[in-house]
Structure formats: structure tokens, C-alpha cells
Design a protein around this motif. Structure first.
Motif, PDB file in Angstrom:
ATOM      1  N   LEU A 121      13.844 -20.698  46.834  1.00 58.38           N
ATOM      2  CA  LEU A 121      12.551 -21.092  46.271  1.00 58.38           C
ATOM      3  C   LEU A 121      11.841 -19.899  45.633  1.00 58.38           C
ATOM      4  CD1 LEU A 121      11.231 -23.535  49.029  1.00 58.38           C
ATOM      5  CD2 LEU A 121      11.956 -24.134  46.711  1.00 58.38           C
ATOM      6  N   ASP A 122      11.926 -18.728  46.283  1.00 55.09           N
ATOM      7  CA  ASP A 122      11.312 -17.525  45.718  1.00 55.09           C
ATOM      8  C   ASP A 122      11.967 -17.148  44.392  1.00 55.09           C
ATOM      9  OD1 ASP A 122       9.623 -14.955  46.033  1.00 55.09           O
ATOM     10  OD2 ASP A 122      11.671 -14.160  45.865  1.00 55.09           O
ATOM     11  N   TYR A 123      13.279 -17.252  44.324  1.00 56.51           N
ATOM     12  CA  TYR A 123      13.990 -16.910  43.096  1.00 56.51           C
ATOM     13  C   TYR A 123      13.704 -17.928  41.994  1.00 56.51           C
ATOM     14  CZ  TYR A 123      17.750 -14.988  40.224  1.00 56.51           C
ATOM     15  OH  TYR A 123      18.463 -14.405  39.220  1.00 56.51           O
ATOM     16  N   ILE A 124      13.597 -19.205  42.342  1.00 54.73           N
ATOM     17  CA  ILE A 124      13.236 -20.224  41.360  1.00 54.73           C
ATOM     18  C   ILE A 124      11.839 -19.966  40.816  1.00 54.73           C
ATOM     19  CG2 ILE A 124      12.670 -22.681  41.103  1.00 54.73           C
ATOM     20  CD1 ILE A 124      14.967 -23.311  42.979  1.00 54.73           C
ATOM     21  N   SER A 125      10.912 -19.558  41.694  1.00 51.67           N
ATOM     22  CA  SER A 125       9.558 -19.213  41.258  1.00 51.67           C
ATOM     23  C   SER A 125       9.575 -18.057  40.267  1.00 51.67           C
ATOM     24  CB  SER A 125       8.698 -18.862  42.477  1.00 51.67           C
ATOM     25  OG  SER A 125       7.418 -18.407  42.082  1.00 51.67           O
ATOM     26  N   PRO A 154      14.114  -5.502  45.661  1.00 55.27           N
ATOM     27  CA  PRO A 154      15.530  -5.443  46.065  1.00 55.27           C
ATOM     28  C   PRO A 154      16.103  -6.801  46.449  1.00 55.27           C
ATOM     29  CG  PRO A 154      14.339  -3.579  46.961  1.00 55.27           C
ATOM     30  CD  PRO A 154      13.306  -4.464  46.320  1.00 55.27           C
ATOM     31  N   ASP A 155      15.280  -7.661  47.087  1.00 55.06           N
ATOM     32  CA  ASP A 155      15.768  -8.993  47.464  1.00 55.06           C
ATOM     33  C   ASP A 155      16.064  -9.841  46.232  1.00 55.06           C
ATOM     34  OD1 ASP A 155      15.552  -8.368  50.124  1.00 55.06           O
ATOM     35  OD2 ASP A 155      13.568  -9.255  50.361  1.00 55.06           O
ATOM     36  N   ARG A 156      15.191  -9.756  45.209  1.00 55.84           N
ATOM     37  CA  ARG A 156      15.425 -10.529  43.995  1.00 55.84           C
ATOM     38  C   ARG A 156      16.592  -9.964  43.194  1.00 55.84           C
ATOM     39  NH1 ARG A 156       9.278 -12.031  41.796  1.00 55.84           N
ATOM     40  NH2 ARG A 156       8.917 -13.711  43.318  1.00 55.84           N
ATOM     41  N   LEU A 157      16.793  -8.664  43.289  1.00 52.35           N
ATOM     42  CA  LEU A 157      17.968  -8.089  42.650  1.00 52.35           C
ATOM     43  C   LEU A 157      19.241  -8.637  43.280  1.00 52.35           C
ATOM     44  CD1 LEU A 157      16.923  -4.334  42.252  1.00 52.35           C
ATOM     45  CD2 LEU A 157      17.117  -6.039  40.456  1.00 52.35           C
ATOM     46  N   LEU A 158      19.250  -8.704  44.610  1.00 52.26           N
ATOM     47  CA  LEU A 158      20.416  -9.268  45.303  1.00 52.26           C
ATOM     48  C   LEU A 158      20.534 -10.765  45.057  1.00 52.26           C
ATOM     49  CD1 LEU A 158      20.423  -7.391  48.727  1.00 52.26           C
ATOM     50  CD2 LEU A 158      22.102  -7.214  46.902  1.00 52.26           C
ATOM     51  N   ALA A 159      19.393 -11.440  44.867  1.00 49.03           N
ATOM     52  CA  ALA A 159      19.429 -12.871  44.583  1.00 49.03           C
ATOM     53  C   ALA A 159      20.169 -13.143  43.285  1.00 49.03           C
ATOM     54  CB  ALA A 159      18.014 -13.434  44.518  1.00 49.03           C
ATOM     55  N   LEU A 162      12.093 -17.190  38.292  1.00 51.09           N
ATOM     56  CA  LEU A 162      12.684 -17.663  37.038  1.00 51.09           C
ATOM     57  C   LEU A 162      11.700 -18.518  36.249  1.00 51.09           C
ATOM     58  CD1 LEU A 162      16.276 -18.619  38.276  1.00 51.09           C
ATOM     59  CD2 LEU A 162      15.596 -16.565  37.040  1.00 51.09           C
ATOM     60  N   ASP A 163      10.929 -19.377  36.944  1.00 48.23           N
ATOM     61  CA  ASP A 163       9.936 -20.208  36.258  1.00 48.23           C
ATOM     62  C   ASP A 163       8.838 -19.364  35.617  1.00 48.23           C
ATOM     63  OD1 ASP A 163      10.951 -22.760  36.547  1.00 48.23           O
ATOM     64  OD2 ASP A 163      10.092 -23.029  38.541  1.00 48.23           O
ATOM     65  N   GLU A 164       8.377 -18.350  36.333  1.00 47.56           N
ATOM     66  CA  GLU A 164       7.313 -17.494  35.795  1.00 47.56           C
ATOM     67  C   GLU A 164       7.748 -16.773  34.531  1.00 47.56           C
ATOM     68  OE1 GLU A 164       6.354 -14.897  38.977  1.00 47.56           O
ATOM     69  OE2 GLU A 164       5.275 -16.425  40.142  1.00 47.56           O
ATOM     70  N   ASN A 165       9.046 -16.529  34.382  1.00 44.52           N
ATOM     71  CA  ASN A 165       9.545 -15.798  33.222  1.00 44.52           C
ATOM     72  C   ASN A 165      10.287 -16.693  32.237  1.00 44.52           C
ATOM     73  OD1 ASN A 165       9.034 -12.791  33.964  1.00 44.52           O
ATOM     74  ND2 ASN A 165       9.878 -13.680  35.831  1.00 44.52           N
ATOM     75  N   ASN A 166      10.069 -18.018  32.383  1.00 46.56           N
ATOM     76  CA  ASN A 166      10.632 -18.997  31.447  1.00 46.56           C
ATOM     77  C   ASN A 166      12.150 -18.887  31.345  1.00 46.56           C
ATOM     78  OD1 ASN A 166       8.026 -19.996  30.721  1.00 46.56           O
ATOM     79  ND2 ASN A 166       7.761 -18.249  29.360  1.00 46.56           N
ATOM     80  N   LEU A 167      12.789 -18.688  32.479  1.00 47.19           N
ATOM     81  CA  LEU A 167      14.244 -18.619  32.527  1.00 47.19           C
ATOM     82  C   LEU A 167      14.808 -19.927  33.074  1.00 47.19           C
ATOM     83  CD1 LEU A 167      14.626 -14.986  33.930  1.00 47.19           C
ATOM     84  CD2 LEU A 167      14.894 -15.725  31.558  1.00 47.19           C
TER      85      LEU A 167
END
Length: 391
Positions: A268-272, A249-254, A274-279
Motif C-alpha cells: 500500500l505504501d509503494y502504491i501510494s 531505503p524501504d521504497r528502494l527495496l520495494a 507510485l500514485d503520487e508520482n503518476n506512475l
């Protein structure tokens, strides 16, 4: 000097507080007027007032640099008009030392801004997004006309794209579409559609799922045009489907929040993720650098206020200086936004996009102070020479 610094601090803090209150009142009033057309049976005026109140920390965060520039200019211009700065300068305080005093005065404001940007503003933004989803069914975030899009790997190493039509509060989602394909070959595997779902503890639960499964290899089926036509997919109804996911839910709101409005930890959590999924993470990295440079921006605003306030004017000089401060504040804001857009357009390094306006503003202010001090010294030396000649 401690007494002088305390006096300067009290004047600047008082003027800055008054300016921020006026700006907050104006922006809140205009926003309230703009949102009044949304009031209906499901969204009451009280709910609108509550949402506007939640926006106050974010607005304060946005207005603080300009408010500090105008407030410091007002305070220092008033002191100059009453000749109090002149007395301070005559007592042996140089422009450099006076600027250092202003920087020290700015430290508590920088600390308060850090607390505001990391705790109060992000919490208020999250609460605003949750209430907007609950009361209005949408937020002011980055929702496309087709909904919200996410991409991640599944447990088998395949890639999947998740499309959510509508998000509600507390992790409830509606109109969910999930496309799963082989990450290596790009072969389509299955497409799932569910009317409702629920996110909790990295688990996505889907209800009433209609899953279209691939039954053949598409490339092989199309390789020989003489082969008989066969069904390439089948539709399976699944009452309930549970998927492990990296989304929370937090990443959905992010995905809903503007990166600048998130805390550093959440960013930083959201950047992590995005990086893990090559976005793409360029926008988020720029926001991270901007949050880091925000205290420096306040220091630059205080530095810009110094030369404006030291300009010698006749009667009515305070109003003229405040007007110059407003123009410079608006100009700095526009240049800051231009730098952001140009950086995103040309894929410039994040630190360049974030720091370039601040460095340029600081350089211009320091140059102005240097020339003013040089002119003052030259004028003083010329006046002393003329007096000697007269004698």
C-alpha cells in the motif's frame, strides 16, 4: 461429527505437511544446484546456503496451494480406499456437509498462510535482497540494464527523474543521475551526476557532484536561427549535495521485490508513492488483490480435492487420484499465470485478474460434487427399486 472432523483434519494436516516438505526439499535442491556457479572468493558456499534458507518462507508461500491440493487428495483418497469415507457417508453425512467440514479444516491453514504472507515471507525477501545486494551487487528484482529508475517532484514543484546504477545494502547507492525539468513547460533545468550517495530519513546525500545547468531557454534560443550561438549550459562541480526525497531505503527495496512478495502494508505504501508520482500501479493492484484472494485460493484447492477423492476406484486408486491432483494443481497454476499475463496485457480490472481462476476452479469443483451426489442418489434409488422387483 466433531470427532470425525478432528480425524479428517489430522489426516489432511499430516499428508499436507509431508507433501510440502518433499516439495520444499526438491525446489531448494534444484535452486541450489542452479546457483552453484556463482560461488567464488567473495560469495562462499555458506552464503549461498544462507540465501537458500531465507528463500524457504517464500517457497512455502508459493507451494502451499498445490501442496494442500495434493495432501488433501492423498488423505481423502486413503480414507476412501479404507472405506472410512463410505462409513461416514452411510452414517448420514452428505457431500455438502462433508465439504463444509473440509472448509472448516482449511481455516487454520488459511490463518497460517496469512501470517506467513504478511510477516515471515516479506521479511525473508527483504533480507534476501539486502544480502544479494551486499554479496552479489544485484538482486533478482526488476533492475534494468541501465539501473533503477524513479520519478518524483522536488520541493520547488519541478519534476525529477532519478537513475541509480548500483544499490548496496543500508541505503548506499552508486552512479546516480538526476534529471530535473519544469513540470509545466517541460523545460530542462539541470542534470546532476554523482559517483556515490546515501539514502537516510528521506534525505539523499550525493558526493562529488557534476551538475550541468541550463543557462538559456531552449525554445527561445532555437526560435530565431539568426541569433548568435551561445552556450546553453554550464557545468558546476559540487563537493556534496543534499536533496529531500520521497524515496527511502524501504521504497528502494520495494522496487526490487516482486509485488506478490511484499506485505500488504509495504504494498500500500509503494502504491501510494507510485500514485503520487503518476506512475503505473496496475501490477501492484493485481498483486494486492491476489494477496487478498490467497486464502480463498486455499479454500478452492480443498474444494477441488473433494471430488477427486470421492471417485470410486479399485485397487491402486490412491496413486491415480494423486496424479490427477498433481495435474489439476499444475493446470490451475498455469491458468493463474495466464490470467495474470492477459490481465496485464489488456489492462483488465485487478479484481478480475485475481479472482477469475479461483471462481472458475470453485465452480468446476462444486459442479463435479453436485453431479457425483446426483449420480450416487440415482444409483441408490435404482438399486432399491431393483431389490423390490426381485422380491
Amino acid at each position: 461429527m466433531l470427532t470425525a472432523r478432528r480425524y479428517l483434519a489430522s489426516e489432511i494436516y499430516r499428508a499436507t505437511t509431508a507433501v510440502l516438505l518433499v516439495l520444499l526439499g526438491l525446489f531448494t535442491f534444484f535452486s541450489l544446484i542452479d546457483e552453484l556457479d556463482k560461488v567464488n572468493d567473495n560469495f562462499s558456499l555458506l552464503s549461498l546456503l544462507y540465501l537458500e534458507a531465507l528463500q524457504i518462507p517464500t517457497r512455502l508461500y508459493d507451494l502451499l496451494p498445490i501442496g494442500l491440493l495434493i495432501g488433501a487428495t492423498m488423505a481423502l483418497a486413503s480414507l476412501a480406499q479404507r472405506n472410512e469415507l463410505v462409513i461416514l457417508r452411510v452414517s448420514g453425512v452428505s457431500s455438502a456437509r462433508l465439504l463444509l467440514m473440509l472448509w472448516v479444516i482449511c481455516i487454520p491453514i488459511m490463518g497460517s498462510a496469512l501470517v506467513l504472507s504478511e510477516f515471515f515471507a516479506p521479511a525473508a525477501e527483504v533480507k534476501t535482497s539486502e544480502l544479494s545486494l551486499k554479496l552479489l551487487g544485484k538482486t533478482k528484482g526488476g533492475r534494468m540494464s541501465s539501473g533503477y529508475w524513479f520519478r518524483e517532484p522536488d520541493l520547488q514543484g519541478n519534476a525529477r527523474v532519478i537513475n541509480i546504477g548500483t544499490m548496496s545494502d543500508n541505503g548506499n547507492v552508486q552512479d546516480i543521475r538526476i534529471i530535473t525539468y519544469d513540470k509545466t513547460s517541460g523545460q530542462f533545468l539541470h542534470f546532476s551526476h554523482a559517483q556515490t550517495g546515501f539514502f537516510q530519513d528521506n534525505i539523499l546525500t550525493l558526493n562529488d557532484v557534476a551538475q550541468t545547468q541550463s543557462t538559456v531557454n531552449i525554445e527561445q534560443a532555437l526560435a530565431n536561427p539568426n541569433d548568435p550561438v551561445q552556450a546553453v549550459a554550464k557545468i558546476v562541480s559540487i563537493p556534496s549535495l543534499t536533496l529531500e526525497t520521497t524515496l527511502t531505503p524501504d521504497r528502494l527495496l520495494a522496487g526490487e521485490l516482486q509485488p506478490e512478495k511484499m506485505s500488504v502494508v509495504s504494498l500500500l505504501d509503494y502504491i501510494s508513492y507510485l500514485d503520487e508520482n503518476n506512475l503505473q500501479t496496475n501490477r501492484q493492484f493485481v498483486a494486492l488483490w491476489r494477496k487478498g484472494s490467497y486464502p480463498f485460493t486455499l479454500l478452492v484447492m480443498m474444494t477441488i480435492a473433494a471430488p477427486i477423492s470421492f471417485i470410486q476406484t479399485r485397487s491402486g486408486g490412491v496413486g491415480a487420484k494423486v496424479f490427477i491432483g498433481i495435474l489439476l494443481g499444475v493446470g490451475f497454476f498455469m491458468f493463474n499465470q495466464l490470467s495474470l499475463n492477459l490481465g496485464m496485457l489488456h489492462n483488465l480490472p485487478a479484481w478480475t485478474t485475481a479472482l477469475a481462476p479461483n471462481i472458475l476452479g470453485l465452480a468446476v469443483a462444486l459442479m463435479a460434487l453436485y453431479f457425483m451426489e446426483t449420480r450416487r442418489t440415482t444409483k441408490k434409488h435404482t438399486t432399491g427399486t431393483d431389490k423390490k422387483k426381485t422380491k
